[in-house]
Design a protein around this motif. Structure first.
Motif, PDB file in Angstrom:
ATOM      1  N   GLY A 183     -23.841 -56.713  27.142  1.00  0.00           N
ATOM      2  CA  GLY A 183     -22.887 -55.775  26.554  1.00  0.00           C
ATOM      3  C   GLY A 183     -21.895 -56.451  25.635  1.00  0.00           C
ATOM      4  O   GLY A 183     -21.569 -55.939  24.561  1.00  0.00           O
ATOM      5  N   ALA A 184     -21.422 -57.628  26.040  1.00  0.00           N
ATOM      6  CA  ALA A 184     -20.477 -58.366  25.199  1.00  0.00           C
ATOM      7  C   ALA A 184     -21.107 -58.745  23.869  1.00  0.00           C
ATOM      8  O   ALA A 184     -20.488 -58.625  22.806  1.00  0.00           O
ATOM      9  N   ALA A 185     -22.361 -59.200  23.915  1.00  0.00           N
ATOM     10  CA  ALA A 185     -23.042 -59.592  22.677  1.00  0.00           C
ATOM     11  C   ALA A 185     -23.301 -58.390  21.779  1.00  0.00           C
ATOM     12  O   ALA A 185     -23.139 -58.467  20.550  1.00  0.00           O
ATOM     13  N   LEU A 186     -23.706 -57.262  22.378  1.00  0.00           N
ATOM     14  CA  LEU A 186     -23.927 -56.046  21.602  1.00  0.00           C
ATOM     15  C   LEU A 186     -22.649 -55.607  20.899  1.00  0.00           C
ATOM     16  O   LEU A 186     -22.635 -55.333  19.692  1.00  0.00           O
ATOM     17  N   GLN A 187     -21.559 -55.534  21.653  1.00  0.00           N
ATOM     18  CA  GLN A 187     -20.304 -55.044  21.102  1.00  0.00           C
ATOM     19  C   GLN A 187     -19.735 -55.997  20.050  1.00  0.00           C
ATOM     20  O   GLN A 187     -19.184 -55.567  19.042  1.00  0.00           O
ATOM     21  N   LYS A 188     -19.890 -57.277  20.294  1.00  0.00           N
ATOM     22  CA  LYS A 188     -19.381 -58.252  19.324  1.00  0.00           C
ATOM     23  C   LYS A 188     -20.103 -58.099  17.992  1.00  0.00           C
ATOM     24  O   LYS A 188     -19.476 -58.164  16.921  1.00  0.00           O
ATOM     25  N   HIS A 189     -21.413 -57.866  18.045  1.00  0.00           N
ATOM     26  CA  HIS A 189     -22.183 -57.754  16.814  1.00  0.00           C
ATOM     27  C   HIS A 189     -21.830 -56.482  16.042  1.00  0.00           C
ATOM     28  O   HIS A 189     -21.580 -56.535  14.840  1.00  0.00           O
ATOM     29  N   ILE A 190     -21.796 -55.338  16.731  1.00  0.00           N
ATOM     30  CA  ILE A 190     -21.554 -54.095  16.000  1.00  0.00           C
ATOM     31  C   ILE A 190     -20.121 -54.012  15.500  1.00  0.00           C
ATOM     32  O   ILE A 190     -19.841 -53.328  14.508  1.00  0.00           O
ATOM     33  N   LYS A 191     -19.214 -54.717  16.174  1.00  0.00           N
ATOM     34  CA  LYS A 191     -17.835 -54.733  15.694  1.00  0.00           C
ATOM     35  C   LYS A 191     -17.733 -55.430  14.340  1.00  0.00           C
ATOM     36  O   LYS A 191     -16.844 -55.127  13.536  1.00  0.00           O
ATOM     37  N   SER A 192     -18.669 -56.351  14.079  1.00  0.00           N
ATOM     38  CA  SER A 192     -18.633 -57.098  12.819  1.00  0.00           C
ATOM     39  C   SER A 192     -19.303 -56.345  11.676  1.00  0.00           C
ATOM     40  O   SER A 192     -19.321 -56.832  10.545  1.00  0.00           O
ATOM     41  N   VAL A 193     -19.869 -55.161  11.973  1.00  0.00           N
ATOM     42  CA  VAL A 193     -20.611 -54.399  10.965  1.00  0.00           C
ATOM     43  C   VAL A 193     -19.913 -53.071  10.694  1.00  0.00           C
ATOM     44  O   VAL A 193     -19.622 -52.312  11.622  1.00  0.00           O
ATOM     45  N   ASN A 194     -19.651 -52.781   9.447  1.00  0.00           N
ATOM     46  CA  ASN A 194     -19.112 -51.488   9.039  1.00  0.00           C
ATOM     47  C   ASN A 194     -20.162 -50.800   8.169  1.00  0.00           C
ATOM     48  O   ASN A 194     -20.311 -51.137   6.987  1.00  0.00           O
ATOM     49  N   PRO A 195     -20.930 -49.851   8.742  1.00  0.00           N
ATOM     50  CA  PRO A 195     -22.010 -49.213   7.974  1.00  0.00           C
ATOM     51  C   PRO A 195     -21.552 -48.562   6.683  1.00  0.00           C
ATOM     52  O   PRO A 195     -22.342 -48.380   5.755  1.00  0.00           O
ATOM     53  N   SER A 196     -20.270 -48.206   6.596  1.00  0.00           N
ATOM     54  CA  SER A 196     -19.758 -47.548   5.394  1.00  0.00           C
ATOM     55  C   SER A 196     -19.502 -48.521   4.254  1.00  0.00           C
ATOM     56  O   SER A 196     -19.363 -48.104   3.104  1.00  0.00           O
ATOM     57  N   GLU A 197     -19.433 -49.825   4.568  1.00  0.00           N
ATOM     58  CA  GLU A 197     -19.076 -50.802   3.543  1.00  0.00           C
ATOM     59  C   GLU A 197     -20.020 -51.995   3.473  1.00  0.00           C
ATOM     60  O   GLU A 197     -19.977 -52.755   2.509  1.00  0.00           O
ATOM     61  N   CYS A 198     -20.881 -52.175   4.463  1.00  0.00           N
ATOM     62  CA  CYS A 198     -21.675 -53.403   4.545  1.00  0.00           C
ATOM     63  C   CYS A 198     -22.758 -53.467   3.477  1.00  0.00           C
ATOM     64  O   CYS A 198     -23.119 -52.456   2.871  1.00  0.00           O
ATOM     65  N   GLU A 199     -23.279 -54.662   3.269  1.00  0.00           N
ATOM     66  CA  GLU A 199     -24.374 -54.865   2.337  1.00  0.00           C
ATOM     67  C   GLU A 199     -25.654 -54.275   2.927  1.00  0.00           C
ATOM     68  O   GLU A 199     -25.773 -54.083   4.137  1.00  0.00           O
ATOM     69  N   THR A 256     -21.038 -36.534  21.753  1.00  0.00           N
ATOM     70  CA  THR A 256     -21.434 -36.253  20.382  1.00  0.00           C
ATOM     71  C   THR A 256     -21.804 -37.546  19.679  1.00  0.00           C
ATOM     72  O   THR A 256     -21.051 -38.507  19.685  1.00  0.00           O
ATOM     73  N   VAL A 257     -22.984 -37.555  19.090  1.00  0.00           N
ATOM     74  CA  VAL A 257     -23.466 -38.720  18.347  1.00  0.00           C
ATOM     75  C   VAL A 257     -23.549 -38.342  16.869  1.00  0.00           C
ATOM     76  O   VAL A 257     -24.107 -37.295  16.521  1.00  0.00           O
ATOM     77  N   ASP A 258     -23.002 -39.185  16.016  1.00  0.00           N
ATOM     78  CA  ASP A 258     -22.928 -38.871  14.590  1.00  0.00           C
ATOM     79  C   ASP A 258     -23.387 -40.078  13.777  1.00  0.00           C
ATOM     80  O   ASP A 258     -23.673 -41.155  14.325  1.00  0.00           O
ATOM     81  N   VAL A 259     -23.424 -39.902  12.472  1.00  0.00           N
ATOM     82  CA  VAL A 259     -23.822 -40.974  11.555  1.00  0.00           C
ATOM     83  C   VAL A 259     -22.891 -42.173  11.732  1.00  0.00           C
ATOM     84  O   VAL A 259     -21.666 -42.020  11.806  1.00  0.00           O
ATOM     85  N   GLY A 260     -23.480 -43.360  11.805  1.00  0.00           N
ATOM     86  CA  GLY A 260     -22.705 -44.579  11.972  1.00  0.00           C
ATOM     87  C   GLY A 260     -22.572 -45.031  13.405  1.00  0.00           C
ATOM     88  O   GLY A 260     -22.167 -46.168  13.668  1.00  0.00           O
ATOM     89  N   ASP A 261     -22.889 -44.150  14.359  1.00  0.00           N
ATOM     90  CA  ASP A 261     -22.824 -44.525  15.764  1.00  0.00           C
ATOM     91  C   ASP A 261     -24.018 -45.422  16.122  1.00  0.00           C
ATOM     92  O   ASP A 261     -24.980 -45.537  15.369  1.00  0.00           O
ATOM     93  N   TRP A 262     -23.949 -46.025  17.302  1.00  0.00           N
ATOM     94  CA  TRP A 262     -24.992 -46.952  17.749  1.00  0.00           C
ATOM     95  C   TRP A 262     -25.589 -46.498  19.079  1.00  0.00           C
ATOM     96  O   TRP A 262     -24.869 -46.097  19.978  1.00  0.00           O
TER      97      TRP A 262
END
Length: 475
Positions: free
Chosen positions: A51-67, A428-434
């Motif tokens: 869980g720590a590894a999952l959360q650490k990774h997704i925290k570093s990614v912003n789907p609205s701005e990432c490459e 509720t699950v929406d765009v950008g969720d994991w």
């Protein structure tokens, strides 16, 4: 000290870049596996590390701005789980040397761990043999477990001094005589695999009626019958199939000896399932004790047993579509992920699996693992762990406390690309969720494709919940 990511292998590896989440506080080393053999807190600590590894990774990614591609699906692999499974194997099948079936998951860290622990390897192609040899495995620890071999691959195998191989027909014997006459041949016999997840007997295995002819031809060609092999099918559920196969194998051993051969090895194949492993091991041990003298070497070809539960996959929701029932007015949603059946969910088609989605993060609840990302490594084992499937009391006020119905789809334009036709959640699950999926370590990334231009290379982040595994790999 907080976990740190370090590169363990070249990032251009064919299965995607890898990272090691270096952990100081691993679970203490022990000789136990799953179920009643696992200390009460072992599974909890492993979950928290994942869980720590999952959360650490997704925290570093912003789907609205990432490459492009930075929000791609990714794996977290607990190498400690593979280690525990190996120790569990040694405890329950001490006479049987595992030869890991790398077709199940040719992950480089898994291979390195098992090689260091002394396992052998089941390979079915030049590429698989080459991958194992490159990490320093001696050719004597490899079995070319492919009854019908490509000629050029067989020439390569002979040059690499890989001698152990299976066969089940007369044409193969002539081929071996021509290209690899020094081979140690294991006659693969037909088994009853009707209770297996993936049946193999319709493709491989000589019937008992044909074994005498094959043995006599091998004698005529002056080839070496070194043993017998069988495979009761991948994901076997009928332990009686092992008993019948061992009994038949003993019959072939006796007839081979009568012809002047000196068979020394029995290959009991794969089919081992984690959930029923102890039961299967007990039955197999009794069969071996009854029919195979201690002078006979016993090997096996487990695959999913080692890796299935060690890998967790996280996917991003890239799109959502609302579906309204015109008669009732009820709404449901179609979720589209950035991975599907042409990618790491190929196990749905090829392996008859039914991956269960769970919510990793939404805009309303950022952390469904309830893991505090600001916590130190020392406090990791005190973190709570919950998942969407366990959080039965959670409701979403926007729907009056009712569960929301979703269907989950992959990113390609093919209608067959469906991960789940129906899934209900109170959130509720929406765009950008994991979302995340557990038990994704068998027949997933190994059969992923680039269909529709989507990548088949997905990052793997490694954690180790076992001090023994960490020591072996130098984490």
């Amino acid at each position: 000290m907080a976990p740190s990511a370090v590169d363990a292998f070249n990032n251009d590896h064919q299965y995607g870049p890898v990272k090691i989440e270096q952990e100081i506080n691993c679970i203490s080393d022990h000789d136990f596996g799953r179920n009643d053999y696992v200390p009460n807190n072992a599974a909890k600590i492993a979950k928290e590390m994942i869980g720590a590894a999952l959360q650490k990774h997704i925290k570093s990614v912003n789907p609205s701005e990432c490459e492009a591609g930075e929000e791609d699906a990714f794996f977290v692999a607990d190498i400690g789980e593979v280690y525990r499974q190996h120790m569990r194997w040694k405890k329950n099948l001490p006479r049987v040397t595992p030869h890991y079936a790398i077709k199940c998951n040719p992950d480089p860290v898994v291979l390195q761990l098992l090689a260091t622990l002394g396992a052998g390897f089941d390979c079915a192609s030049k590429a698989e043999i080459e991958q194992v040899l490159k990490i320093g495995v001696d050719p004597s620890r490899i079995i070319y477990a492919q009854p019908c071999k490509t000629k050029s691959y067989l020439r390569y195998t002979a040059k690499q001094n890989v001698r152990q191989m299976t066969f089940d027909n007369t044409d193969e014997l002539y081929k071996v005589k021509e290209l690899c006459p020094e081979a140690e041949l294991y006659l693969r016999i037909l088994t009853d695999d009707s209770a297996s997840l993936c049946r193999l007997s319709n493709k491989f295995g000589a019937s008992m009626e044909n074994t005498q002819e094959l043995l006599e031809l091998a004698k005529e060609l002056d080839l070496n019958i070194a043993g017998v092999a069988f495979h009761v099918g991948s994901g076997a559920t009928d332990t009686a199939a092992f008993v019948k196969a061992v009994t038949d194998a003993r019959d072939v051993f006796d007839r081979a000896k009568a012809l002047g051969f000196a068979p020394h090895t029995l290959d009991v194949g794969g089919g081992f399932v984690s959930e029923t492993f102890e039961e299967t091991a007990d039955v197999l041990n009794m069969a071996l004790e009854a029919h195979m003298p201690s002078s006979i070497r016993i090997i096996a070809e487990p695959g999913r047993y080692y890796t299935s539960s060690a890998f967790t996959l996280a996917c991003n929701v890239i799109a959502r579509r609302t579906v309204e029932d015109r008669e009732t007015g009820e709404k449901s949603y179609m979720l589209y992920l950035n991975d599907g059946v042409y990618g790491n969910f190929s196990s749905i088609i090829f392996d008859h699996q039914h991956p269960i989605p769970q919510i990793l993060s939404t805009s309303r609840k950022q952390n469904n693992y309830n893991y505090d990302l600001s916590s130190s490594t020392e406090s990791l084992t005190d973190s709570g762990y919950t998942s969407a499937s366990e959080d039965t009391n959670s409701t979403d006020p926007s729907i009056g406390g009712k569960a929301i119905t979703y269907s989950i789809w992959g990113p390609t334009c093919d209608g067959i690309d469906c991960i789940s036709e129906q899934w209900k959640s109170a959130q509720t699950v929406d765009v950008g969720d994991w979302l995340y999926f557990e038990d994704m370590g068998a027949y997933t990334k190994c059969s992923a494709t680039k269909f529709n231009g989507f990548t088949d290379k997905h990052e793997t982040i490694y954690v180790s919940s076992e001090a023994g595994a960490s020591a072996v790999l130098g984490f």
